[in-house]
Motif scaffolding. Structure first.
Motif, PDB file in Angstrom:
ATOM      1  N   ARG A 277      -1.239  -5.620  -9.879  1.00  0.00           N
ATOM      2  CA  ARG A 277      -2.584  -5.096 -10.084  1.00  0.00           C
ATOM      3  C   ARG A 277      -2.868  -4.002  -9.061  1.00  0.00           C
ATOM      4  NH1 ARG A 277      -5.241 -10.859 -10.094  1.00  0.00           N
ATOM      5  NH2 ARG A 277      -3.306 -11.219  -9.010  1.00  0.00           N
ATOM      6  N   THR A 278      -3.625  -3.016  -9.481  1.00  0.00           N
ATOM      7  CA  THR A 278      -3.956  -1.891  -8.598  1.00  0.00           C
ATOM      8  C   THR A 278      -5.305  -2.112  -7.943  1.00  0.00           C
ATOM      9  OG1 THR A 278      -4.921  -0.687 -10.459  1.00  0.00           O
ATOM     10  CG2 THR A 278      -2.630  -0.218  -9.924  1.00  0.00           C
TER      11      THR A 278
ATOM     12  N   PRO B  52       4.793  -7.208  -6.088  1.00  0.00           N
ATOM     13  CA  PRO B  52       3.628  -7.648  -5.312  1.00  0.00           C
ATOM     14  C   PRO B  52       2.472  -7.996  -6.244  1.00  0.00           C
ATOM     15  CG  PRO B  52       3.740  -5.263  -5.308  1.00  0.00           C
ATOM     16  CD  PRO B  52       4.980  -5.757  -6.027  1.00  0.00           C
ATOM     17  N   ASP B  53       1.568  -8.834  -5.761  1.00  0.00           N
ATOM     18  CA  ASP B  53       0.380  -9.151  -6.556  1.00  0.00           C
ATOM     19  C   ASP B  53      -0.498  -7.919  -6.737  1.00  0.00           C
ATOM     20  OD1 ASP B  53       1.094 -11.822  -6.824  1.00  0.00           O
ATOM     21  OD2 ASP B  53      -0.015 -12.424  -5.042  1.00  0.00           O
ATOM     22  N   HIS B  54      -0.660  -7.139  -5.654  1.00  0.00           N
ATOM     23  CA  HIS B  54      -1.531  -5.963  -5.671  1.00  0.00           C
ATOM     24  C   HIS B  54      -0.855  -4.793  -4.972  1.00  0.00           C
ATOM     25  CE1 HIS B  54      -4.448  -9.276  -6.052  1.00  0.00           C
ATOM     26  NE2 HIS B  54      -5.119  -8.416  -6.805  1.00  0.00           N
ATOM     27  N   ILE B  55      -1.235  -3.591  -5.394  1.00  0.00           N
ATOM     28  CA  ILE B  55      -0.823  -2.365  -4.716  1.00  0.00           C
ATOM     29  C   ILE B  55      -2.080  -1.541  -4.477  1.00  0.00           C
ATOM     30  CG2 ILE B  55       0.493  -0.236  -4.863  1.00  0.00           C
ATOM     31  CD1 ILE B  55       2.534  -1.645  -6.540  1.00  0.00           C
ATOM     32  N   ARG B  56      -2.323  -1.188  -3.215  1.00  0.00           N
ATOM     33  CA  ARG B  56      -3.517  -0.439  -2.837  1.00  0.00           C
ATOM     34  C   ARG B  56      -3.150   1.020  -2.613  1.00  0.00           C
ATOM     35  NH1 ARG B  56      -8.581  -1.465  -1.022  1.00  0.00           N
ATOM     36  NH2 ARG B  56      -8.253  -3.677  -0.858  1.00  0.00           N
ATOM     37  N   SER B  57      -4.019   1.917  -3.094  1.00  0.00           N
ATOM     38  CA  SER B  57      -3.799   3.345  -2.897  1.00  0.00           C
ATOM     39  C   SER B  57      -5.125   4.078  -2.971  1.00  0.00           C
ATOM     40  CB  SER B  57      -2.854   3.897  -3.971  1.00  0.00           C
ATOM     41  OG  SER B  57      -3.494   3.932  -5.226  1.00  0.00           O
ATOM     42  N   ASP B  58      -5.048   5.374  -2.674  1.00  0.00           N
ATOM     43  CA  ASP B  58      -6.219   6.201  -2.907  1.00  0.00           C
ATOM     44  C   ASP B  58      -6.242   6.586  -4.383  1.00  0.00           C
ATOM     45  OD1 ASP B  58      -4.458   8.380  -3.261  1.00  0.00           O
ATOM     46  OD2 ASP B  58      -4.719   9.048  -1.193  1.00  0.00           O
TER      47      ASP B  58
ATOM     48  N   ALA C 271       0.863  -1.181   0.000  1.00  0.00           N
ATOM     49  CA  ALA C 271       0.000   0.000   0.000  1.00  0.00           C
ATOM     50  C   ALA C 271       0.893   1.222   0.000  1.00  0.00           C
ATOM     51  CB  ALA C 271      -0.910  -0.006   1.221  1.00  0.00           C
ATOM     52  N   TYR C 272       0.443   2.290  -0.665  1.00  0.00           N
ATOM     53  CA  TYR C 272       1.236   3.509  -0.683  1.00  0.00           C
ATOM     54  C   TYR C 272       0.351   4.738  -0.645  1.00  0.00           C
ATOM     55  CZ  TYR C 272       0.897   3.299  -5.916  1.00  0.00           C
ATOM     56  OH  TYR C 272       0.496   3.231  -7.216  1.00  0.00           O
ATOM     57  N   ASP C 273       0.942   5.824  -0.124  1.00  0.00           N
ATOM     58  CA  ASP C 273       0.195   7.065   0.074  1.00  0.00           C
ATOM     59  C   ASP C 273       1.195   8.199   0.275  1.00  0.00           C
ATOM     60  OD1 ASP C 273      -1.967   8.764   0.390  1.00  0.00           O
ATOM     61  OD2 ASP C 273      -2.527   8.015   2.365  1.00  0.00           O
TER      62      ASP C 273
ATOM     63  N   ASN D   1      -7.814   1.396   3.584  1.00  0.00           N
ATOM     64  CA  ASN D   1      -6.361   1.268   3.548  1.00  0.00           C
ATOM     65  C   ASN D   1      -5.848   1.436   4.973  1.00  0.00           C
ATOM     66  OD1 ASN D   1      -4.049   0.754   2.147  1.00  0.00           O
ATOM     67  ND2 ASN D   1      -3.970   2.708   1.076  1.00  0.00           N
ATOM     68  N   GLY D   2      -6.451   0.696   5.899  1.00  0.00           N
ATOM     69  CA  GLY D   2      -6.247   0.878   7.323  1.00  0.00           C
ATOM     70  C   GLY D   2      -4.819   0.726   7.810  1.00  0.00           C
ATOM     71  N   TYR D   3      -4.092  -0.285   7.339  1.00  0.00           N
ATOM     72  CA  TYR D   3      -2.716  -0.477   7.807  1.00  0.00           C
ATOM     73  C   TYR D   3      -1.845   0.712   7.440  1.00  0.00           C
ATOM     74  CZ  TYR D   3      -3.961  -5.341   8.656  1.00  0.00           C
ATOM     75  OH  TYR D   3      -4.556  -6.486   9.104  1.00  0.00           O
ATOM     76  N   LEU D   4      -2.013   1.206   6.222  1.00  0.00           N
ATOM     77  CA  LEU D   4      -1.207   2.344   5.797  1.00  0.00           C
ATOM     78  C   LEU D   4      -1.614   3.608   6.551  1.00  0.00           C
ATOM     79  CD1 LEU D   4       1.000   3.416   3.965  1.00  0.00           C
ATOM     80  CD2 LEU D   4      -0.759   3.918   2.289  1.00  0.00           C
TER      81      LEU D   4
END
Length: 165
Positions: A84-85, A58-64, A3-5, A96-99
């Motif tokens: 994948r996004t 990574p398989d996935h990257i989570r962001s806003d 995850a990134y922000d 995106n709670g952990y981030l």
């Protein structure tokens, strides 16, 4: 899944600084903290590419849905490398709670406690925080152990502090 922000702060002279934060959602480790006056989509790609060289894709990257994350160049590049996004719904930071938790700890434990005078100072102290967070700081979600204790990690290479302006 990564995850990134972005986290924003101001130097003593009111100059704006952006921090790109990247975490591994499985291990809870902070993979990168990049500080610069501005960070464009090309800078995001560069930071992710450096991580993927050493850690794999990574398989996935989570962001806003920020413009640096939804830029066509970023989406095309991630597609080419096989990541994948996953975008959170606008106005839903809990997705995106952990981030968000990491960003809050970074702000509470470092950014709000220090007056920064230079970009170099921000880069040095945030890298020190990242290493402490990963190797020493206990995490309640991990049974009060750090995500990557020093005994399990090879020595980090010296971080490159140049490159982002």
């Amino acid at each position: 899944m990564w995850a990134y922000d972005f986290v924003h702060l101001r130097l003593h002279d009111s100059t704006g600084i952006r921090l790109l934060t990247v975490i591994d959602k499985y291990s809870r480790a902070c993979l990168a903290l990049r500080a610069a006056r501005s960070i464009r989509s090309a800078d995001v790609i560069e930071a992710l590419a450096e991580l993927m060289v050493t850690r794999g894709v990574p398989d996935h990257i989570r962001s806003d849905n920020g413009p640096e994350f939804t830029a066509q160049a970023v989406r095309d590049w991630l597609g080419r490398v096989g990541a994948r996004t996953l975008y959170i719904e606008p106005g839903s930071p809990w997705e995106n709670g952990y981030l968000e938790s990491f960003n809050g700890k970074l702000r509470d434990e470092l950014l709000d406690r220090k007056v920064f005078y230079t970009l170099l100072e921000v880069r040095v102290l945030t890298e020190r925080y990242r290493r402490t967070y990963n190797r020493i700081r206990p995490h309640s979600s991990l049974g009060y152990r750090p995500p990557a204790p020093e005994a399990l990690l090879p020595a980090d290479p010296v971080p490159v502090l140049a490159g982002l302006t």
